[in-house]
Design a protein around this motif. Structure first.
Motif, mmCIF file in Angstrom:
data_model
loop_
_atom_site.group_PDB
_atom_site.id
_atom_site.type_symbol
_atom_site.label_atom_id
_atom_site.label_comp_id
_atom_site.label_asym_id
_atom_site.label_seq_id
_atom_site.Cartn_x
_atom_site.Cartn_y
_atom_site.Cartn_z
ATOM 1 N N GLN A 234 0.628 -1.347 -0.008
ATOM 2 C CA GLN A 234 -0.127 0.233 -0.001
ATOM 3 C C GLN A 234 0.882 1.089 0.230
ATOM 4 O O GLN A 234 1.859 1.262 0.820
ATOM 5 N N LYS A 235 0.537 2.258 -0.844
ATOM 6 C CA LYS A 235 1.334 3.472 -0.893
ATOM 7 C C LYS A 235 0.662 4.338 0.202
ATOM 8 O O LYS A 235 -0.277 4.549 0.172
ATOM 9 N N VAL A 236 1.599 4.731 0.898
ATOM 10 C CA VAL A 236 1.478 5.661 2.204
ATOM 11 C C VAL A 236 2.447 6.635 2.342
ATOM 12 O O VAL A 236 3.338 6.856 1.707
ATOM 13 N N ALA A 237 2.057 7.591 3.246
ATOM 14 C CA ALA A 237 3.042 8.871 3.492
ATOM 15 C C ALA A 237 3.945 8.186 4.757
ATOM 16 O O ALA A 237 3.625 7.387 5.440
ATOM 17 N N MET B 48 12.656 0.626 -6.314
ATOM 18 C CA MET B 48 11.337 0.961 -5.579
ATOM 19 C C MET B 48 10.467 1.649 -6.512
ATOM 20 O O MET B 48 10.384 2.969 -6.749
ATOM 21 N N LYS B 49 9.621 0.960 -7.078
ATOM 22 C CA LYS B 49 8.756 1.302 -8.166
ATOM 23 C C LYS B 49 7.556 1.936 -7.698
ATOM 24 O O LYS B 49 6.749 2.772 -8.235
ATOM 25 N N ASP B 50 7.208 1.805 -6.267
ATOM 26 C CA ASP B 50 5.874 2.494 -5.888
ATOM 27 C C ASP B 50 6.335 3.438 -4.890
ATOM 28 O O ASP B 50 5.705 3.952 -3.557
ATOM 29 N N THR B 51 7.291 4.391 -5.201
ATOM 30 C CA THR B 51 8.103 5.330 -4.089
ATOM 31 C C THR B 51 8.205 6.575 -4.743
ATOM 32 O O THR B 51 8.543 6.692 -6.167
ATOM 33 N N HIS B 52 7.847 7.809 -4.307
ATOM 34 C CA HIS B 52 8.166 9.208 -5.040
ATOM 35 C C HIS B 52 8.575 10.065 -3.829
ATOM 36 O O HIS B 52 7.741 9.959 -2.800
ATOM 37 N N PHE B 53 9.986 10.839 -3.916
ATOM 38 C CA PHE B 53 9.992 11.686 -3.086
ATOM 39 C C PHE B 53 9.974 13.135 -3.563
ATOM 40 O O PHE B 53 10.044 13.418 -4.681
ATOM 41 N N ASP C 139 4.774 16.146 4.993
ATOM 42 C CA ASP C 139 3.755 15.745 4.157
ATOM 43 C C ASP C 139 3.569 16.632 2.895
ATOM 44 O O ASP C 139 3.831 17.980 2.958
ATOM 45 N N ALA C 140 3.689 16.112 1.689
ATOM 46 C CA ALA C 140 3.430 16.533 0.513
ATOM 47 C C ALA C 140 2.881 15.853 -0.495
ATOM 48 O O ALA C 140 3.107 14.511 -0.325
ATOM 49 N N ARG C 141 2.185 16.596 -1.547
ATOM 50 C CA ARG C 141 1.275 15.467 -2.236
ATOM 51 C C ARG C 141 2.616 15.040 -3.216
ATOM 52 O O ARG C 141 3.485 15.542 -3.522
ATOM 53 N N ASN C 142 2.286 13.622 -3.606
ATOM 54 C CA ASN C 142 3.225 13.039 -4.543
ATOM 55 C C ASN C 142 4.577 12.581 -3.738
ATOM 56 O O ASN C 142 5.532 12.255 -4.197
ATOM 57 N N HIS C 143 4.232 12.458 -2.316
ATOM 58 C CA HIS C 143 5.403 11.924 -1.481
ATOM 59 C C HIS C 143 4.888 10.756 -0.872
ATOM 60 O O HIS C 143 4.171 10.783 0.110
ATOM 61 N N TYR C 144 5.704 9.631 -1.096
ATOM 62 C CA TYR C 144 5.052 8.268 -0.807
ATOM 63 C C TYR C 144 5.935 7.113 -0.947
ATOM 64 O O TYR C 144 6.948 7.271 -1.543
ATOM 65 N N SER C 145 5.492 5.999 -0.234
ATOM 66 C CA SER C 145 6.222 4.662 -0.488
ATOM 67 C C SER C 145 5.571 3.513 0.111
ATOM 68 O O SER C 145 4.282 3.755 0.364
ATOM 69 N N THR C 146 6.059 2.449 -0.026
ATOM 70 C CA THR C 146 5.396 1.218 0.576
ATOM 71 C C THR C 146 6.547 0.514 1.620
ATOM 72 O O THR C 146 7.727 0.691 1.436
#
Length: 308
Positions: A76-79, A174-179, A186-193
């Protein structure tokens, strides 16, 4: 005709923006499962009362055998709050090999972070710090000032450093991650699993300096201009208690994190019956003024490990 074309362009831009908003707002509106997947083998068993676990996602790995023992919402993509800083310090330590190289904390860095309410290292503006000081300042007290100072040292700006973070994430799968930043705010489009964070840890733990920082809970700098006796900093893991011992071993160290969006998060390493384990968790209930439920979860999970 020109008005028609302009209108069409405007509608396309609005549509793209709406799709972007919906895509990246999914991190805020996910539905979590309470199911914890367990994998027992001949080496150990995990006897866990899962109803007492607060964390919404988790992953437990035996570092000695590479076996995955527990999973919960691991895709699951999460903050991820300040767990972000483990990528920050990894890129720092991979980029600068000389831990004695020095840099100065700038006033602009401190001003920005104080406005954002970010956590700070305890170092002061104008301090000349080594890369070693920065690394411990990033991980132990979760210093956003140390994170951005590291970014400026390596890449010249936080924005350019974040590009390096995303490049490194891509390199290690890390295909489901973006910094979006170095601090985990907290920032939009900042997430990982948690599965992606495991990939980060698998890579980063091969760096001996990274490992040493992660399993350290207290650090003393050398003499500084504004601190003749140096700075003493300690891990946020010690917020509730200085005793990290377990009934079957000890938590060696780790990195906590918290934002309102991410909840309480933790990546930690423990030694149990002579075997080393890595636990990654996010989304525990609570806030900076309450019990560290992320740490309480870790204690319960680690102490549920039984060796045959």
């Amino acid at each position: 005709m020109k008005k028609m074309i302009s209108l069409l362009v405007l509608l396309v831009v609005i549509g793209v923006g709406f799709i972007y908003y919906i895509k990246n707002d999914l991190v805020n509106s996910v539905t979590y499962s309470d199911k914890v997947e367990t994998t027992n083998n001949s080496v150990e068993q995990v006897n866990l009362k899962t109803e007492n676990i607060s964390s919404k996602t988790l992953l437990l790995k035996n570092l000695d055998t590479n076996d995955i023992l527990l999973k919960k919402n691991s895709k699951q993509k999460v903050a991820i709050a300040s767990l972000t800083k483990l990528m920050t310090v990894y890129v720092l330590l991979e980029s600068v090999k000389d831990l004695n190289e020095t840099v100065v904390i700038e006033q602009s860095t401190m001003d920005k972070l104080m406005k954002e309410g970010a956590s700070l290292s305890g170092y002061l503006v104008g301090d000349t710090l080594t890369v070693r000081d920065l690394a411990y300042g990033i991980v132990l007290p979760s210093g956003g000032d140390a994170s951005i100072t590291a970014a400026n040292l390596v890449a010249g700006s936080e924005k350019k450093f974040v590009s390096l973070m995303n490049k490194k994430a891509e390199e290690i799968g890390m295909k489901d991650t973006h910094f979006q930043n170095t601090t985990g705010l907290d920032a939009r489009n900042h997430y990982s699993t948690t599965e992606d964070l495991l990939k980060l840890m698998d890579a980063a733990l091969k760096n001996k300096n990274f490992y040493q920082v992660l399993v350290t809970t207290k650090y003393q700098t050398e003499e500084k201009a504004y601190a003749p006796e140096g700075y003493y900093i300690e891990s946020t893991l010690l917020k509730d208690t200085a005793d990290l011992s377990l009934s079957n071993g000890k938590i060696l160290g780790g990195k906590t994190g918290y934002t309102e969006k991410a909840g309480q998060c933790l990546i930690s390493i423990a030694e149990i019956h002579g075997t080393h384990y890595l636990l990654i968790s996010t989304g525990a209930n609570g806030n900076p003024t309450t019990e560290q439920k992320n740490v309480a979860d870790a204690r319960q999970i680690y102490q549920s490990i039984e060796h045959s």
